[in-house]
Design a protein around this motif. Structure first.
Motif, PDB file in Angstrom:
ATOM      1  N   UNK A 266       0.776  -1.298   0.051  1.00 19.96           N
ATOM      2  CA  UNK A 266      -0.182   0.147  -0.071  1.00 19.96           C
ATOM      3  C   UNK A 266       0.850   1.361  -0.055  1.00 19.96           C
ATOM      4  N   UNK A 267       1.843   1.323   0.677  1.00 18.52           N
ATOM      5  CA  UNK A 267       2.433   2.730   0.948  1.00 18.52           C
ATOM      6  C   UNK A 267       3.694   2.963  -0.212  1.00 18.52           C
ATOM      7  N   UNK A 268       3.798   1.824  -0.737  1.00 23.71           N
ATOM      8  CA  UNK A 268       5.082   1.732  -1.987  1.00 23.71           C
ATOM      9  C   UNK A 268       4.896   2.903  -2.710  1.00 23.71           C
ATOM     10  N   UNK A 269       3.652   2.667  -3.339  1.00 23.95           N
ATOM     11  CA  UNK A 269       3.688   3.768  -4.762  1.00 23.95           C
ATOM     12  C   UNK A 269       2.205   4.163  -4.784  1.00 23.95           C
ATOM     13  N   UNK A 270       1.888   4.995  -4.014  1.00 25.67           N
ATOM     14  CA  UNK A 270       0.524   5.682  -3.778  1.00 25.67           C
ATOM     15  C   UNK A 270       0.083   6.204  -5.221  1.00 25.67           C
TER      16      UNK A 270
ATOM     17  N   UNK B 168      16.214   0.647 -14.300  1.00 21.15           N
ATOM     18  CA  UNK B 168      15.021   1.519 -13.827  1.00 21.15           C
ATOM     19  C   UNK B 168      13.828   0.534 -13.594  1.00 21.15           C
ATOM     20  N   UNK B 169      13.598  -0.476 -14.451  1.00 23.71           N
ATOM     21  CA  UNK B 169      12.367  -1.020 -14.554  1.00 23.71           C
ATOM     22  C   UNK B 169      12.038  -1.761 -13.240  1.00 23.71           C
ATOM     23  N   UNK B 170      13.173  -2.011 -12.636  1.00 22.44           N
ATOM     24  CA  UNK B 170      12.823  -3.273 -11.256  1.00 22.44           C
ATOM     25  C   UNK B 170      12.729  -2.398 -10.040  1.00 22.44           C
ATOM     26  N   UNK B 171      13.160  -1.054 -10.294  1.00 16.63           N
ATOM     27  CA  UNK B 171      12.998  -0.345  -9.091  1.00 16.63           C
ATOM     28  C   UNK B 171      11.648  -0.118  -8.329  1.00 16.63           C
ATOM     29  N   UNK B 172      11.281  -0.898  -7.275  1.00 14.66           N
ATOM     30  CA  UNK B 172       9.952  -0.726  -7.061  1.00 14.66           C
ATOM     31  C   UNK B 172       9.272   0.543  -6.950  1.00 14.66           C
ATOM     32  N   UNK B 173       8.205   0.969  -7.521  1.00 13.96           N
ATOM     33  CA  UNK B 173       7.387   2.021  -7.356  1.00 13.96           C
ATOM     34  C   UNK B 173       7.809   3.386  -8.374  1.00 13.96           C
ATOM     35  N   UNK B 174       8.830   2.961  -9.046  1.00 15.77           N
ATOM     36  CA  UNK B 174       9.544   4.144  -9.802  1.00 15.77           C
ATOM     37  C   UNK B 174       8.653   4.307 -11.181  1.00 15.77           C
ATOM     38  N   UNK B 175       8.296   5.518 -11.393  1.00 18.32           N
ATOM     39  CA  UNK B 175       7.429   5.827 -12.831  1.00 18.32           C
ATOM     40  C   UNK B 175       8.567   6.024 -13.869  1.00 18.32           C
ATOM     41  N   UNK B 176       8.450   5.479 -14.764  1.00 16.68           N
ATOM     42  CA  UNK B 176       9.384   5.940 -15.863  1.00 16.68           C
ATOM     43  C   UNK B 176       8.590   6.468 -17.203  1.00 16.68           C
TER      44      UNK B 176
ATOM     45  N   UNK C 298       6.877   2.634 -17.332  1.00 18.03           N
ATOM     46  CA  UNK C 298       6.413   2.134 -16.147  1.00 18.03           C
ATOM     47  C   UNK C 298       5.296   3.103 -15.415  1.00 18.03           C
ATOM     48  N   UNK C 299       3.875   2.866 -15.291  1.00 19.01           N
ATOM     49  CA  UNK C 299       3.339   1.758 -15.882  1.00 19.01           C
ATOM     50  C   UNK C 299       3.167   1.729 -17.379  1.00 19.01           C
ATOM     51  N   UNK C 300       3.007   0.560 -18.043  1.00 19.78           N
ATOM     52  CA  UNK C 300       2.724   0.187 -19.384  1.00 19.78           C
ATOM     53  C   UNK C 300       1.141   0.404 -19.498  1.00 19.78           C
ATOM     54  N   UNK C 301       0.890   0.819 -20.834  1.00 20.73           N
ATOM     55  CA  UNK C 301      -0.472   0.953 -21.108  1.00 20.73           C
ATOM     56  C   UNK C 301      -0.941  -0.663 -21.696  1.00 20.73           C
ATOM     57  N   UNK C 302      -1.305  -1.442 -20.842  1.00 20.37           N
ATOM     58  CA  UNK C 302      -1.671  -2.812 -21.131  1.00 20.37           C
ATOM     59  C   UNK C 302      -2.923  -2.964 -22.001  1.00 20.37           C
ATOM     60  N   UNK C 303      -3.790  -1.792 -21.494  1.00 24.81           N
ATOM     61  CA  UNK C 303      -5.159  -2.112 -22.202  1.00 24.81           C
ATOM     62  C   UNK C 303      -4.844  -1.673 -23.610  1.00 24.81           C
TER      63      UNK C 303
END
Lengths: 748, 351
Positions: A366-370, A540-548, A660-665
Motif C-alpha cells: 500500500x505505501x510503496x507507490x500511492x 530502472x524498470x525493477x526499482x519498486x514504485x519508480x515511474x518511468x 512504467x506503468x505500461x498501457x496494458x489496455x
C-alpha cells in the motif's frame, strides 16, 4: 557450548554495581566531572537511555530465540550516542544508522507522549503496529521526532543528510515554508567502516564542496568509531588521520565510553554546527559488544581475551560507575533502575509479540507507490500561475508560438512552466545553470528563476540524488538532471535503495517526490558510445514504485512533465524522465524538411495521463501493431509508411510513452484488433521493455497473437556508425514486419 | 504469582458521589488499613487548620448535599482523600510502576507518587478547587466511540468541526479532556449552548443522554482558566515540589522519573499547561501502557466512572489483545485487568 556474551555483559554490570560502595550524595544540578557541563540530573537521564538501548538489545535476542523477532543487530557499545539525542532538538532532522538505540531513546524521552521502548519493540517484532515502518523493517524512525527511517545500505543516508542540511537555508532564503526552524541542523551517523564507503566519501566531499562556496551546510557527521566493520578492523587512527585535518571540516573527538566527556564535546560540536552552519565531524569512540549482530559468531575471528577486553569498556557500565562515584546515585539505585528497565522491556516485548503482523500483499504494498489518479490529474491540469508564467516567459507565451518546435525547446519551455507553477521546485545537475546543459535543454532557466532554484551541482550523481532526496524531505519539489543514462547507473542506489523505499519503509509518513531527468538512449548522429548513448532501461524498470516516462516528441514531453510533477507533488512519487538525446533536435519524420516531428506547445491544463500510450495509424492500421517507444517510434512510423506505400500493409504504431506503468489496455486491444504484434525495443534485450510487453500480453490474454521482437543487443553501445549495428534499425523493422504480414497472409 | 506490576490511575473530582457516603469505613480490616486511616487523619487535621469541615465528617454524614459536596473545596478534598487512602490500602498488593491522574486527579497523582508531600498535594487540589471560580465556565461530556467502544470517526469529526467553528466565530468552546472514548468539552455559557446545539443528542440507553453537562465543574484545561493559572503559580510556587518516587505520566504523556525529574518542570507543568491547555488522559494512559506494560491497572477512588474510558483506551490501542468492549468484559470476567478500588472485592485480592 558457546558462551552467551549478552549474559556476560549483563552480569558484568550487575556485579560491578553490587561491588561498589555508595558515595556521599551530590547536588544533581552540579557537573558530575571537572571540565564537563554534564549535570547529575542529565547524567541519570542519559544512563536511562543507555540502559534502555542495552535491554532492547538483550530483548531482541530473546525475542529472536522465541521466534518473535528477526533482527538482532544492536546498539551495544555505542550507547555514548545518547548524548547527541540529549543535545539535539526534536526539530533537527536525524538520518540514523542501526546502532542508534540510545540516541533514539533519549530523543524520544524528551518529547511528551513518545514511547521509544514500545516503538522499538514493535519494530523488532515486525508488527504492523510499528509506528514507523508498519512492520516492514527493523528501523529507527519517527515522524514526530523527525527521524526518517533508513534502510541498512551502508552510508547511503549521508548524501540525503547533506541535501537536507543545504536545503534549510535555501528554503528560508527563498521565503518558502520549511518544516524545521532556520537554525536547525541535520544529524547523520555511521560507523568507522562505513566512512570508507564511496557514498560517505562522496557525501562528505559534497558538503565541503558546497561549504567552500560559503553556502550554509549545517550537517553534523557523527562517526561512531568502534574500530571494526563486521570482522575487518579499521586501521588504528585511520578516521582521525583522514578527517581531523580536513580543510573546511570542523573536527571534534569525543570519548563515547566516558559520558561526561562525550557530552561536553558533543555539546561543543552541536553548538558549533548550529552557530557556524558548517559541516562538522564528531568522531566518537565506541566499542562493539555482542558481535556485529546476533548471528555473528565473534569467536570465529576474535579470541576470548580480545572479546573480554572490549567488554571491559562497556559504556553503560562506565556510565554507571561514573554516576555512582560522583554520588549522583547510589550503586543500588542505579542497579534498581537498570533492573526496572529490564522488566519494562520484557513486559513490553510480550505485548509487542502479540501485536498483528502484515499478512496480505496489498497491505504490504500500500505505501510503496500511492496513486490517486483524480487528484494527480486535477493537479496536472491546474493552471493558476499566470503571473509567474508571465514573469518567466514575458509577453511571448509558448502556447501562442505559431511555429512548431523540436523536443529540446519544448522541454525547456515545459521546465520553465513547471518552475513557474511550483515555487518550491528546484532544478539542478551538472552544467545545467549558465551553460544550460550539454544539450541546451535548460538554457536560460537560471536567468529566469535565479541561482537559488537553478544551480550547478558538483560532478557526482550520488550527491545530486542526495540533494534531491534531502531537499524533498524539507518540502522542495526537486527536478534534478543526470547528464547521461550511464551516469544514473553509478548512483542508482540513491533511487533504488533510498528515494523509492522511503514511503514504503515509513508507511507513507515520509515522501520524497521528485522528477529526475536523464538524457538517454542511442542514435545520436555522429556520436554513439556507451557513456553518452547508454540504452539500459532495465535497471530502472525493477526499482519498486519508480515511474518511468519516456517521451519522444515535444508536446508529449510537456504533457507528461505536467503529470510527472503532479505525481511527485500529490503522491510523493519518484519519476524518471528519460529524454532521447537523438530526438532533442529532430525536426523531420519521413523526409528531410518535412518538419513532421515538430510540435506546438500544449495549452495550459493539457496533460498526458499516467500510463497512456499514443496511437498512430497507417490507413486503418488493420494488419499489424508495432509496439514501441522513444527512437523506435520514429523508426516504426517510417517503416509503417514504407509498408503502406510499397506493400499496402496497414500498420498501427503504439508509442508507449510511459515505460512504467505500461498501457496494458492498449497492448491488449491493438494486439487483438490486428492479430500481429511487432515489438520494437531499442534498449538491451535481456530484462528489457520487450520482455515486459510480452509478459503483459500473456497476462492480458493475447499471448496467442503472433509476435516478434526487434531489440537491442545485450552489449555496450559502440562509437560512431557501429552503434547502429547493435540497435534496431528502420530497415530491420520494415523487413520483420513485412515478413510477418506476408508469411501469415500466405498461410491464410 | 508474583506481585503484579500496576499502573495506578487517580480519578478526577467527580469520583466522590452520593453513593460514596461512608466510603472511608471501607478501610476497616483491610491490610493497608492503618496507612489509609492515617491519610484520613492527616487530611482531617489539615482541614481543621484550614477551617473547613473534616473530610471524615463529610463522609460520615447521613445525607449528601449535592451543592455542598460537589463544590470545589469539598469535592476535591473528598476525592483526594479517598484516592490516596485507597492507594495506601492497596499498594502492598501490587507493585506500582507508574501513576497517572485525570484532571484534578493529577494533583492526587502527585501525592500518590510522592512528587509532593501529602498535605501539600491536598493543598494544591484544594486551592485549585477554590480558584476555579476565577475561570468560570463549565464542562460537558460527549462520546466519540460506538457502543462497542471502538473509535467512531464520525462522532470525532463532529466534535472537531464544532470546536473549529467555535474558534472561527470567536465562541468560547474548547476541548478540555481527552477521556478515552469521551471528549470532555468546556466553555462559557454561550460556548456550551453552542456545543449542545451543534452536537446531535444521543439518547441514553439506560444511562445518561449526551451531551451530558458536568455540574459544578468549571471550564478546566481551557483558555478560560488562564487567570487561575497565574494566581495559582503565585500562590503555590513555594510548595515542596520534588521528583516523584514512582514514575508519573502527565496529561501530555510526559514522564517524570524518580530521582532526576526536575521539580521546576513538575511545577511548570502542573500550574502551567495542566491548568489552561487540554488534558490528554488518553495519551497519558497510552504512554504509561506502552512504556511500562503493566500487568494490571488499578483505578483508585470511590467511583468507577473512569473504568469505561480506560477500557476504551485499551480497545483503541488493542492492548492486551483487547479490541472491543466485549473483549474487555470477557477479560474482566476471566482475569481482571482493571481493578477498581470502588469494588469491595478488590480488597480481598490484596490482602
Amino acid at each position: 557450548m558457546a558462551v552467551n556474551r549478552a549474559k556476560v555483559v549483563d552480569d558484568n554490570l550487575i556485579q560491578a554495581l553490587k561491588g561498589m560502595s555508595p558515595r556521599p550524595p551530590r547536588d544533581l544540578d552540579q557537573p558530575v566531572a571537572p571540565g564537563s557541563s554534564l549535570t547529575g540530573r542529565v547524567g541519570l537521564a542519559l544512563f536511562e537511555a543507555q540502559a534502555t538501548a542495552r535491554h532492547l538489545d538483550f530483548a531482541a535476542r530473546e525475542m529472536r530465540a522465541r521466534g518473535e523477532s528477526f533482527y538482532t543487530i544492536g546498539s551495544a557499545g555505542h550507547e555514548g550516542n545518547a548524548v547527541v539525542g540529549e543535545l539535539l532538538r526534536d526539530t533537527d532532522p536525524c538520518f540514523l544508522h542501526y546502532r542508534s538505540g540510545a540516541l533514539v531513546a533519549r530523543r524520544g524521552y524528551k518529547v511528551p507522549g513518545e514511547s521509544p521502548i514500545f516503538d522499538i519493540l514493535l519494530s523488532l517484532a515486525a508488527s504492523s503496529d510499528d509506528p514507523i515502518s508498519g512492520g516492514r523493517h527493523k528501523v529507527f524512525g519517527s515522524k514526530r521526532l523527525w527521524i526518517p527511517p533508513q534502510t541498512s545500505t551502508i552510508a547511503s543516508q549521508l548524501p540525503k543528510a547533506v541535501g537536507a542540511a543545504v536545503s534549510i537555508a535555501r528554503a528560508y532564503r527563498l521565503g518558502l515554508p520549511c518544516p524545521v526552524p532556520e537554525d536547525a541542523i541535520v544529524l547523520v551517523n555511521f560507523g568507522d567502516a562505513s566512512v570508507s564507503h564511496s557514498t560517505a566519501v562522496g557525501a562528505i566531499n559534497a558538503a565541503l564542496w558546497t561549504a567552500h562556496q560559503r553556502i550554509p551546510v549545517p550537517v553534523l557527521f557523527l562517526c561512531e568509531d568502534n574500530g571494526i566493520g563486521i570482522s575487518v578492523h579499521t586501521p588504528r587512527g585511520y578516521v582521525a588521520s583522514q578527517y581531523s585535518q580536513r580543510p573546511g571540516l570542523s573536527y571534534f573527538y569525543a570519548d563515547g565510553l566516558n559520558l561526561p566527556h562525550a557530552y561536553e564535546v558533543a555539546r561543543q560540536a552541536v553548538e558549533h554546527c548550529r552557530a557556524r552552519r558548517v559541516p562538522t565531524f564528531l568522531h566518537m569512540k565506541t566499542v562493539r559488544l555482542l558481535g556485529h549482530a546476533g548471528s555473528d559468531v565473534e569467536t570465529e575471528y576474535h579470541n576470548t581475551s580480545y572479546i573480554e577486553r572490549m567488554e571491559a569498556h562497556d559504556p553503560v557500565l562506565a556510565s554507571a560507575r561514573i554516576l555512582a562515584e560522583a554520588g549522583v546515585a547510589t550503586p543500588g539505585e542505579l542497579l534498581s533502575l537498570y533492573e526496572e528497565i529490564r522488566e519494562r522491556v520484557a513486559a513490553g516485548s510480550k505485548e509487542a509479540a502479540r501485536r498483528p503482523k502484515l499478512t496480505r500483499a496489498e497491505d504490504i504494498l500500500a505505501p510503496l507507490a500511492p496513486y490517486t489518479p483524480r487528484e494527480v490529474e486535477a493537479e496536472a491540469a491546474r493552471f493558476d500561475h499566470q503571473g509567474a508564467r508571465a514573469r518567466a516567459f514575458g509577453e511571448k507565451l509558448p502556447e501562442n508560438e505559431e511555429k512548431p518546435r523540436h523536443l529540446a525547446v519544448l522541454i525547456n519551455w515545459g521546465l520553465a512552466d513547471m518552475l513557474a507553477k511550483y515555487p518550491e521546485s528546484l532544478l539542478f545537475g551538472e552544467d545545467v545553470a549558465e551553460k544550460g546543459g550539454v544539450y541546451h535543454v535548460t538554457t536560460g532557466l537560471k536567468k529566469k528563476f535565479g541561482g537559488g532554484r537553478v544551480f550547478n551541482s558538483l560532478l557526482d550523481e550520488q550527491s545530486i540524488f542526495g540533494m534531491a532526496i534531502g531537499a524533498a524531505h524539507l518540502g522542495f519539489l526537486p527536478i534534478p538532471e543526470i547528464q547521461y543514462l550511464a551516469y544514473y547507473h553509478n548512483a542508482e542506489d540513491q533511487i533504488r535503495g533510498e528515494a523509492c523505499s522511503l514511503s514504503y519503509f515509513s508507511n507513507g509518513q515520509y515522501q520524497n517526490g521528485m522528477v529526475f531527468r536523464v538524457a538517454s538512449l542511442g542514435y545520436q548522429k555522429g556520436f554513439g558510445g556507451h557513456f553518452h548513448n547508454d540504452n539500459s532501461i532495465t535497471a530502472l524498470r525493477d526499482v519498486p514504485g519508480l515511474v518511468i516516462a519516456l517521451p519522444c516528441r515535444g508536446d508529449d514531453a510537456v504533457g507528461m512533465m505536467r503529470t510527472a510533477l503532479a505525481l511527485a507533488k500529490v503522491n510523493g512519487r519518484v519519476v524518471a524522465f528519460l529524454e532521447p538525446i537523438a530526438l532533442y533536435m529532430t525536426k523531420d519524420l519521413y523526409q528531410d524538411g518535412d518538419g513532421a516531428w515538430l510540435t506546438k506547445y500544449p495549452a495550459p491544463g493539457e496533460f498526458v495521463p499516467l500510463g497512456k500510450a499514443r496511437l498512430y495509424y497507417e490507413g486503418e492500421g488493420r494488419d499489424l501493431c508495432i509496439i514501441t517507444y522513444g527512437n523506435g517510434t520514429l523508426m516504426s512510423l517510417k517503416a509503417a509508411r514504407r509498408l503502406a506505400q510499397q506493400h499496402g500493409i496497414q500498420a498501427r504504431v503504439i508509442d508507449l510513452r510511459w515505460i512504467n506503468p505500461l498501457d496494458r489496455e492498449a497492448i491488449r486491444e491493438h494486439a487483438k484488433a490486428t492479430g500481429r504484434v511487432l515489438i520494437v525495443d531499442e534498449g538491451r534485450r535481456t530484462g528489457g521493455v520487450c520482455e515486459a510487453i510480452t509478459a503483459a500480453m500473456v497476462e492480458e490474454g493475447v499471448a496467442h497473437t503472433p509476435t516478434e521482437i526487434v531489440a537491442g543487443h545485450d552489449v555496450y553501445i559502440p562509437l560512431g556508425d557501429a552503434a547502429y549495428k547493435v540497435m534496431p534499425s528502420e530497415d530491420q523493422i520494415f523487413q520483420r514486419a513485412l515478413g510477418m504480414c506476408t508469411s501469415s497472409k500466405a498461410a491464410e | 504469582m508474583s506481585t503484579p506490576r500496576a499502573l495506578i490511575v487517580c480519578p478526577g473530582r467527580g469520583s466522590y458521589t452520593q453513593s460514596s457516603l461512608g466510603y472511608f469505613s471501607r478501610y476497616q480490616g483491610a491490610r493497608g488499613e492503618a496507612d489509609a486511616r492515617a491519610v484520613i487523619s492527616t487530611m482531617d487535621a489539615w482541614r481543621d487548620r484550614a477551617g473547613r469541615p473534616r473530610v471524615s465528617a463529610l463522609d460520615e454524614a447521613k445525607s449528601f448535599d449535592a451543592e455542598r459536596y460537589l463544590r470545589g473545596e469539598n469535592g476535591a478534598a473528598l476525592t483526594f482523600t479517598a484516592t490516596v487512602a485507597d492507594f495506601m490500602a492497596v499498594r502492598h498488593g501490587v507493585r506500582p510502576v507508574a501513576v497517572v491522574g485525570n484532571s484534578m486527579g493529577w494533583y492526587t497523582a502527585l501525592g500518590v507518587a510522592g512528587a509532593l508531600p501529602l498535605e501539600a498535594a491536598a493543598q494544591l487540589a484544594d486551592e485549585l478547587g477554590n480558584l476555579q471560580s476565577l475561570g468560570g465556565g463549565s464542562q460537558l461530556i460527549y462520546p466519540v466511540v460506538g457502543d462497542d467502544w471502538r473509535p467512531d470517526a464520525e462522532k470525532r469529526a463532529l466534535v472537531a468541526a464544532a470546536l473549529r467553528e467555535a474558534q472561527e466565530k470567536g465562541i468560547h468552546a474548547y476541548p478540555s479532556i481527552s477521556l478515552g472514548g469521551y471528549a470532555v468539552l468546556a466553555g462559557d455559557a454561550a460556548g456550551l449552548a453552542f456545543l449542545r446545539e451543534r452536537l446531535p443528542l444521543l439518547p441514553g440507553k439506560g444511562g445518561p443522554s449526551y451531551p451530558l453537562p458536568l455540574p459544578q465543574h468549571a471550564a478546566f484545561h481551557t483558555a478560560l482558566m488562564t487567570p487561575v493559572r497565574e494566581r495559582a503559580r503565585a500562590l503555590l510556587r513555594g510548595l515542596p515540589w520534588r521528583a516523584p518516587e514512582i514514575p508519573l505520566v502527565d496529561g501530555r504523556g510526559a514522564l517524570f522519573r524518580p530521582r532526576w525529574a526536575h521539580p521546576d518542570e513538575i511545577f511548570d507543568y502542573t500550574l502551567g499547561a495542566q491548568v489552561n491547555e487540554p488534558f490528554d488522559l488518553t495519551r497519558a494512559v497510552v504512554t504509561a501502557l506502552r512504556e511500562y506494560a503493566p500487568e494490571v491497572i488499578v483505578l483508585l477512588g470511590p467511583g468507577e466512572t473512569m473504568g469505561g474510558p480506560v477500557g476504551q483506551i485499551l480497545v483503541a490501542e488493542g492492548f492486551y489483545g483487547i479490541h472491543s468492549k466485549r473483549d474487555f468484559v470477557e477479560r474482566q470476567e476471566k482475569d481482571p485487568l482493571l481493578l477498581a478500588t470502588a469494588r469491595p472485592s478488590i480488597f480481598s485480592r490484596f490482602s
